[in-house]
Scaffold this active site. Structure first.
Site, mmCIF file in Angstrom:
data_model
loop_
_atom_site.group_PDB
_atom_site.id
_atom_site.type_symbol
_atom_site.label_atom_id
_atom_site.label_comp_id
_atom_site.label_asym_id
_atom_site.label_seq_id
_atom_site.Cartn_x
_atom_site.Cartn_y
_atom_site.Cartn_z
ATOM 1 N N ASP A 216 85.280 -49.085 38.461
ATOM 2 C CA ASP A 216 85.261 -50.140 37.448
ATOM 3 C C ASP A 216 85.925 -49.725 36.133
ATOM 4 O O ASP A 216 86.555 -50.538 35.464
ATOM 5 C CB ASP A 216 83.831 -50.617 37.208
ATOM 6 N N ARG B 243 86.132 -57.895 38.218
ATOM 7 C CA ARG B 243 86.366 -57.067 37.035
ATOM 8 C C ARG B 243 87.510 -57.538 36.135
ATOM 9 O O ARG B 243 87.335 -57.606 34.918
ATOM 10 C CB ARG B 243 86.558 -55.592 37.428
ATOM 11 N N ASP C 272 72.868 -48.161 31.207
ATOM 12 C CA ASP C 272 74.133 -47.639 30.666
ATOM 13 C C ASP C 272 74.582 -48.411 29.428
ATOM 14 O O ASP C 272 74.889 -47.815 28.394
ATOM 15 C CB ASP C 272 75.252 -47.723 31.721
ATOM 16 N N SER D 226 71.639 -48.994 42.329
ATOM 17 C CA SER D 226 72.547 -49.655 41.408
ATOM 18 C C SER D 226 73.096 -50.879 42.133
ATOM 19 O O SER D 226 73.676 -50.767 43.209
ATOM 20 C CB SER D 226 73.665 -48.691 41.022
HETATM 21 N N1 ARG Z 1 82.254 -49.885 45.424
HETATM 22 C C1 ARG Z 1 82.478 -51.263 45.063
HETATM 23 C C2 ARG Z 1 83.726 -51.404 44.260
HETATM 24 O O1 ARG Z 1 84.174 -50.478 43.674
HETATM 25 C C3 ARG Z 1 81.284 -51.916 44.408
HETATM 26 C C4 ARG Z 1 80.648 -51.214 43.295
HETATM 27 C C5 ARG Z 1 79.494 -52.001 42.816
HETATM 28 N N2 ARG Z 1 78.707 -51.365 41.818
HETATM 29 C C6 ARG Z 1 77.384 -51.169 41.946
HETATM 30 N N3 ARG Z 1 76.767 -50.680 40.938
HETATM 31 N N4 ARG Z 1 76.734 -51.426 43.023
HETATM 32 O O2 ARG Z 1 84.296 -52.460 44.229
#
Ligand code: ARG
Length: 423
Positions: A122, A93, A14, A171
């Site tokens: 995110d 984040r 990405d 991912s």
């Molecule tokens: N679902 C979790 C969150 O929003 C983790 C997301 C992690 N991203 C990934 N590409 N595995 O906090």
């Protein structure tokens, strides 16, 4: 003046395709990539560096591990989990977003960009921080409606460096506090993943181990008597508890936008520290504090999940959390057993507990005799008894009326008549 944009850069697919897109589709003269270290594995930095070099991208790496680790321990004080997930990605984040903003300001950028899709959390977490600045915010993947397939083709056409890593399988997002695995075959909720998705945890065996964690005002500060900085403590516990299979979560997670996602997490240190902290709270906090704090903690975790850790509400909640945690000082023994971190011992000078009072071996509590509880026992459940007796009586009445007339219609009429009479 050239227009520069700072991109949150990981070197993955990405963010790699974002680099030429920011120049060609958005007209920026110059893109800089910023990777923030919140405890990702070393390979990720090697990959990010190599990709940046191949793209001829000005690349900055900022170490935010110490800051992030402190936030993780704040989360321990708040017993913070969201649907069973200890919030690693969510907590990281805002820290990442702040660091990128600082680099962007130092480097004279006018805009900030991320490679998040329009489906996840995110994007919201990054932008909540960035939109408080005067920078433009760009989300190429979301705005141009890109798919992974399109990105792969685009990368191949342009000869962009995207091979390597785990692209295409899952991912993965890793930091000090948790490792998250999603996508690929995990998107099917009925699919039972094999052990290949785990990197931090072994399958539990019959072997067990114990650790002692010392707390000062709710912060874990020692491991087996040895003082440790947060980063070292978390890394050590990830390693130790992970060997016993502690800290695996497989969950259907409700994202902020309402979409569900199947997530697999590993978080041995988080599980251990959260269990230990709660174990000590059980000893030192009063019953009503413990009842109330579940509401406070739940709200704290919710804001953390939303990436809004700087919300005024969080400050207010932390007022409560600070006060209760003043007494969360002492030590806890945790046993790693069967993939669980179980509290098996705790001690504190602030214990709201009297062994002699609770003991089976003593007859009285100070000047309170056992017999003094008789009055309490007589009153206990008083209202329930009254209410239950009343509804039983009215059911018996209704039965008598029903038996006499043997007609539902007349029964209804007679009830109405009763109501009118009562008015
Ligand atoms: N679902 C979790 C969150 O929003 C983790 C997301 C992690 N991203 C990934 N590409 N595995 O906090």
């Amino acid at each position: 003046m050239t227009d520069r944009v700072a991109l949150a850069f990981s070197g993955g697919l990405d963010t790699t395709v974002c680099v030429p897109l920011l120049e060609e589709e958005y007209g920026y003269d110059d893109v800089i990539g910023v990777t923030v270290d919140v405890g990702q594995p070393d390979e990720e930095f090697v990959e990010a560096e190599a990709t940046a070099e191949a793209l001829d991208l000005d690349h900055y790496i900022v170490d935010a591990r110490a800051e992030f680790s402190e936030l993780c321990l704040d989360a321990v004080r708040a017993n913070a989990t969201y649907q069973g997930y200890p919030l690693g990605t969510a907590l990281a984040r805002p820290v990442i977003a702040e660091k990128i903003l600082s680099v962007a300001q130092e480097q004279g950028c006018t805009a900030l960009a991320h490679g998040c899709t329009g489906k996840g959390n995110d994007q919201l977490r990054f932008e909540a921080v960035w939109r408080a600045s005067d920078m433009d915010v760009i989300a190429p993947v979301r705005e141009l409606g890109l798919t992974r397939e399109w990105e792969m083709e685009y990368a191949a056409e342009r000869d962009l460096p995207v091979e390597g890593g785990n692209e295409g399988t899952w991912s993965i997002d890793t930091n000090l506090w948790s490792r998250s695995v999603e996508g690929g075959d995990l998107e099917h909720p009925e699919h039972v993943p094999g052990t290949e998705i785990y990197e931090w945890t072994e399958n539990p065996t019959a072997e067990t181990a114990e650790v002692e964690i010392g707390f000062d005002s709710g912060y874990p500060v020692t491991l087996d008597g040895e003082s440790m900085e947060p980063v070292e403590l978390i890394e050590t516990l990830n390693d130790l508890a992970g060997q016993y299979g502690v800290g695996r979560t497989d969950l259907m997670e409700d994202r902020m936008l309402g979409l569900k996602v199947r997530e697999n997490y590993e978080h041995p240190a988080a599980t251990t520290l959260l269990a230990a902290h709660e174990g000590l709270e059980q000893l030192v906090l009063t019953q009503e504090e413990r009842q109330f704090l579940t509401q406070v903690d739940q709200q704290w975790a919710q804001k953390a999940y939303e990436g809004l850790i700087d919300a005024p509400l969080v400050d207010a909640l932390e007022g409560f959390i600070d006060v209760t945690n003043q007494r969360v000082t002492g030590s806890v023994t945790v046993r790693f057993e069967g993939g669980q971190a179980r509290v098996v011992g705790r001690e504190s000078e602030y214990a709201a507990y009297s062994a002699s009072a609770a003991s089976f071996d003593t007859a009285s509590v100070g000047d309170i005799e056992q017999a003094d509880a008789t009055g309490v026992a007589k009153y206990h459940g008083f209202q329930s008894r009254l209410a239950n007796a009343a509804s039983e009586a009215s059911q018996t009445d209704a039965k008598i009326v029903g038996d006499e007339t043997d007609s539902t219609a007349e029964h209804a009429v007679s009830n109405e008549a009763d109501d009118t009479a009562a008015e």
